[in-house]
Design an enzyme around this catalytic site. Structure first.
Site, mmCIF file in Angstrom:
data_model
loop_
_atom_site.group_PDB
_atom_site.id
_atom_site.type_symbol
_atom_site.label_atom_id
_atom_site.label_comp_id
_atom_site.label_asym_id
_atom_site.label_seq_id
_atom_site.Cartn_x
_atom_site.Cartn_y
_atom_site.Cartn_z
ATOM 1 N N SER A 9 -18.926 -27.384 -11.080
ATOM 2 C CA SER A 9 -19.264 -28.283 -9.974
ATOM 3 C C SER A 9 -19.946 -29.561 -10.428
ATOM 4 O O SER A 9 -19.861 -30.587 -9.749
ATOM 5 C CB SER A 9 -20.160 -27.566 -8.954
ATOM 6 N N ASP A 182 -31.371 -29.444 -7.324
ATOM 7 C CA ASP A 182 -31.825 -28.067 -7.178
ATOM 8 C C ASP A 182 -32.139 -27.379 -8.504
ATOM 9 O O ASP A 182 -32.326 -26.172 -8.540
ATOM 10 C CB ASP A 182 -30.766 -27.252 -6.434
ATOM 11 N N HIS A 185 -27.617 -29.027 -10.133
ATOM 12 C CA HIS A 185 -26.723 -30.139 -9.793
ATOM 13 C C HIS A 185 -27.456 -31.476 -9.902
ATOM 14 O O HIS A 185 -28.516 -31.646 -9.296
ATOM 15 C CB HIS A 185 -26.169 -29.956 -8.379
#
Length: 204
Positions: A9, A182, A185
């Site tokens: 991601s 977080d 990310h």
């Protein structure tokens, strides 16, 4: 010159279409696309997919890497191999399997694409809402995958970017929340950090 970014991601960064390698997302590959295409006639592709572990890269390696025939391949993987074992999911990838599969990916790339330039980026974590509840596990296990990545870069004589060192240095000036959303990310500033570290390694 054809550049391909491969990962999870962090590389994905909100790509709109996983079937289109030119769907760039909004993260560090997009920043690098702007820099690379400004100075040269080249093609930049992103095949990062959210949630990917090293075994997921293997499952799509021919389609999302070998068939695209990149001249420069960047791989950034490892945090999900730890994260997916936590929170009751129990679907992580052990260090031993991580190393075996990663080595296979590199062998296949070099065999299929002689002369390919490969950059490995070591995964990182900072303190944050995702990592703090199990910080000791994240720090230790991600560190193990990062060391495996570094070792494989040495074994295959590849370039290596130590992103944990990059983010640790950045936190001397501004706190973790400035660089990651977080703990995993990146923020926009965090993506810029990654892009700058990649450019320093590659020499562009």
């Amino acid at each position: 010159m054809r550049y391909l970014f491969q990962g999870d991601s962090i590389t994905d960064a909100g790509r709109a279409n996983y079937e289109d390698p030119h769907s760039m997302g909004s993260g560090y590959p997009r920043l690098l696309e702007a820099d690379l295409t400004f100075g040269q006639n080249c093609e930049v592709m992103n095949c990062g997919i959210s949630g990917s572990r090293v075994v997921d890269l293997l499952a799509r390696w021919k389609k999302d890497c070998l068939n695209l025939k990149p001249d420069v391949l960047t791989i950034f993987i490892g945090v999900n191999d730890v994260w997916h074992e936590l929170g009751g999911r129990c679907n992580g990838v052990s260090p031993e399997l991580f190393e075996d599969v990663y080595r296979l990916l590199l062998r296949e790339a070099q065999k299929a694409l002689p002369g390919i330039r490969i950059i490995l980026m070591g995964t990182f974590v900072t303190e944050g809402t995702a990592t703090n509840p199990e910080w000791d596990v994240f720090e230790g296990e991600v560190g193990i995958r990062r060391e495996i990545t570094r070792k494989l870069a040495e074994e295959f004589r590849l370039e290596y970017v130590d992103l944990q060192k990059v983010f640790d240095e950045a936190q001397k000036d501004l706190p973790a929340g400035h660089w990651t959303v977080d703990g995993i990310h990146p923020t926009a500033a965090g993506h810029r950090l990654i892009a700058q570290a990649w450019k320093k390694c590659v020499g562009v």
